[in-house]
Scaffold this active site. Structure first.
Site, mmCIF file in Angstrom:
data_model
loop_
_atom_site.group_PDB
_atom_site.id
_atom_site.type_symbol
_atom_site.label_atom_id
_atom_site.label_comp_id
_atom_site.label_asym_id
_atom_site.label_seq_id
_atom_site.Cartn_x
_atom_site.Cartn_y
_atom_site.Cartn_z
ATOM 1 N N LEU A 107 28.051 40.335 33.950
ATOM 2 C CA LEU A 107 27.167 39.888 32.863
ATOM 3 C C LEU A 107 26.320 41.068 32.371
ATOM 4 O O LEU A 107 25.938 41.936 33.150
ATOM 5 C CB LEU A 107 26.276 38.753 33.360
ATOM 6 N N HIS A 123 28.615 36.511 47.385
ATOM 7 C CA HIS A 123 29.652 37.530 47.543
ATOM 8 C C HIS A 123 30.114 37.542 49.003
ATOM 9 O O HIS A 123 29.279 37.521 49.912
ATOM 10 C CB HIS A 123 29.106 38.904 47.137
ATOM 11 N N GLY A 157 23.960 45.367 38.091
ATOM 12 C CA GLY A 157 25.097 46.003 38.754
ATOM 13 C C GLY A 157 26.143 44.991 39.172
ATOM 14 O O GLY A 157 25.996 43.780 38.932
ATOM 15 N N GLU A 188 30.151 30.214 53.678
ATOM 16 C CA GLU A 188 29.564 30.212 52.325
ATOM 17 C C GLU A 188 29.165 28.811 51.877
ATOM 18 O O GLU A 188 28.150 28.630 51.212
ATOM 19 C CB GLU A 188 30.555 30.811 51.312
HETATM 20 C C1 GAR Z 1 33.963 33.290 47.181
HETATM 21 O O1 GAR Z 1 34.339 33.777 48.440
HETATM 22 C C2 GAR Z 1 32.867 34.154 46.581
HETATM 23 O O2 GAR Z 1 32.021 34.717 47.551
HETATM 24 C C3 GAR Z 1 33.670 35.234 45.894
HETATM 25 O O3 GAR Z 1 34.753 34.560 45.329
HETATM 26 C C4 GAR Z 1 35.089 33.446 46.152
HETATM 27 C C5 GAR Z 1 35.198 32.236 45.254
HETATM 28 O O4 GAR Z 1 35.771 31.159 45.930
HETATM 29 N N1 GAR Z 1 32.884 35.927 44.909
HETATM 30 C C6 GAR Z 1 32.992 37.215 44.635
HETATM 31 O O5 GAR Z 1 33.841 37.932 45.148
HETATM 32 C C7 GAR Z 1 31.999 37.759 43.631
HETATM 33 N N2 GAR Z 1 32.018 39.175 43.619
HETATM 34 P P1 GAR Z 1 35.637 29.696 45.348
HETATM 35 O O6 GAR Z 1 36.142 29.734 43.901
HETATM 36 O O7 GAR Z 1 36.535 28.852 46.208
HETATM 37 O O8 GAR Z 1 34.213 29.275 45.421
#
Ligand code: GAR
Length: 305
Positions: A107, A123, A157, A188
């Site tokens: 963004l 992340h 960033g 997560e």
């Molecule tokens: C998650 O692991 C998130 O941390 C990562 O993408 C995945 C999405 O999974 N995000 C990044 O890498 C951002 N830089 P999801 O669509 O099943 O929630």
């Protein structure tokens, strides 16, 4: 617990009403699902009122619709067009907080700046290590024994910005990028809702400018010398002292001279991120006034309903 007063400008939270949240997702949306479950319609903390995707095929959109949440695809025709439409929708829906959940676009400052402090990302690594893509492959290739996930405030960033909350999982013998990914995702799905609850309580905010004026020069220097991973603990302890009417002790507490209130705030700040029997036992030895406040906030974040 009492709210953290927002007059000091540290954070717009708590709002004093349920928050209206938007989630931006590009793909399958398992983190979105966890947020929809944690913040359903009518939830006293707040609810997800809008899901946006740059990808019309994203399964995330289905997940939102099947729960009756408005889901809008804004097919990518460049950053400027996407951001203008997204900003208009956020304003139209009265959104307070924007959550990136597997949103794979960067963004621009024009989007990020007005939302700074109210725009989070998750992340799948222990930032500042392993920003960017293919994290699990890189973690395995480097022979790491531990990995995790980070919820952070979004700045300009890629996967930078002040850390709000981290969780850790081990890397085990025989792990593949797939096994590691599912272990991190499991983490997560708990970490993101918890980080949102901390934010909504006013217990998480990006480090404010002019810390010396707020906390005293020595405390500010102590804070500046901390690593990005250590800082959220201090900010939570500060917010807790504010909420407990003990803000005058914050600077001293940063220097380890905050007495029982400082001790209680740091123990609680730790326990809010991760449970620990030894820290619980230490908390139990503190005076009742400190202990009851600490226990109230822990209960609120851990048993949210
Ligand atoms: C998650 O692991 C998130 O941390 C990562 O993408 C995945 C999405 O999974 N995000 C990044 O890498 C951002 N830089 P999801 O669509 O099943 O929630």
């Amino acid at each position: 617990m009492e709210g953290v007063p927002s007059e000091g400008g540290l954070t717009p939270f708590p709002l004093g009403r349920p928050a209206r949240m938007a989630v931006l997702a590009s793909g399958r949306g398992t983190n979105l699902e966890a947020l929809l479950q944690a913040f359903p319609p009518g939830n006293p903390w707040g609810e997800v009122v809008l899901v946006l995707s740059d990808n019309p095929e994203a399964y995330a959109l289905e997940r939102a619709r099947s729960r009756g949440v408005e889901a809008v695809a804004l097919p990518w025709r460049g950053r400027r067009a996407f951001e203008a439409e997204a900003l208009a929708l956020l304003a139209q829906k009265g959104v307070d907080l924007v959550l990136l959940a597997g949103f794979m676009r960067l963004l621009s400052p024009g989007f990020v700046e007005p939302w700074y402090g109210r725009l989070l990302n998750i992340h799948p690594s222990l930032l500042p290590d392993y920003p960017g893509l293919h994290v699990h492959q890189r973690v395995l290739a480097a022979g790491e024994r531990e990995t995790g996930s980070t919820v952070h405030f979004v700045d300009q960033g890629m996967d930078t910005g002040p850390i709000l909350l981290q969780g850790r999982v081990p890397v085990l013998p025989g792990d593949t990028p797939k096994t590691l990914e599912s272990r991190v995702l499991f983490l997560e799905h708990r970490l993101y809702p918890k980080a949102v609850r901390l934010l909504l309580l006013g217990l998480a905010f990006p480090p404010p400018k002019g810390l010396g004026g707020l906390l005293g020069e020595e405390a500010a220097r102590r804070f500046e010398a901390l690593s990005p991973r250590e800082r959220p603990l201090y900010l939570r302890a500060w917010a807790l002292l504010r909420a407990w009417g003990q803000e005058a002790l914050a600077g001293l507490a940063f220097l380890g001279q905050g007495g029982v209130w400082g001790q209680g705030a740091f123990l609680t700040a730790h326990l809010l991120a991760q449970d620990h029997p030894a820290l619980r036992a230490e908390l139990a030895t503190l005076p009742e006034a400190v202990r009851t406040r600490a226990e109230a906030v822990l209960k609120r974040v851990e048993s949210p309903l």
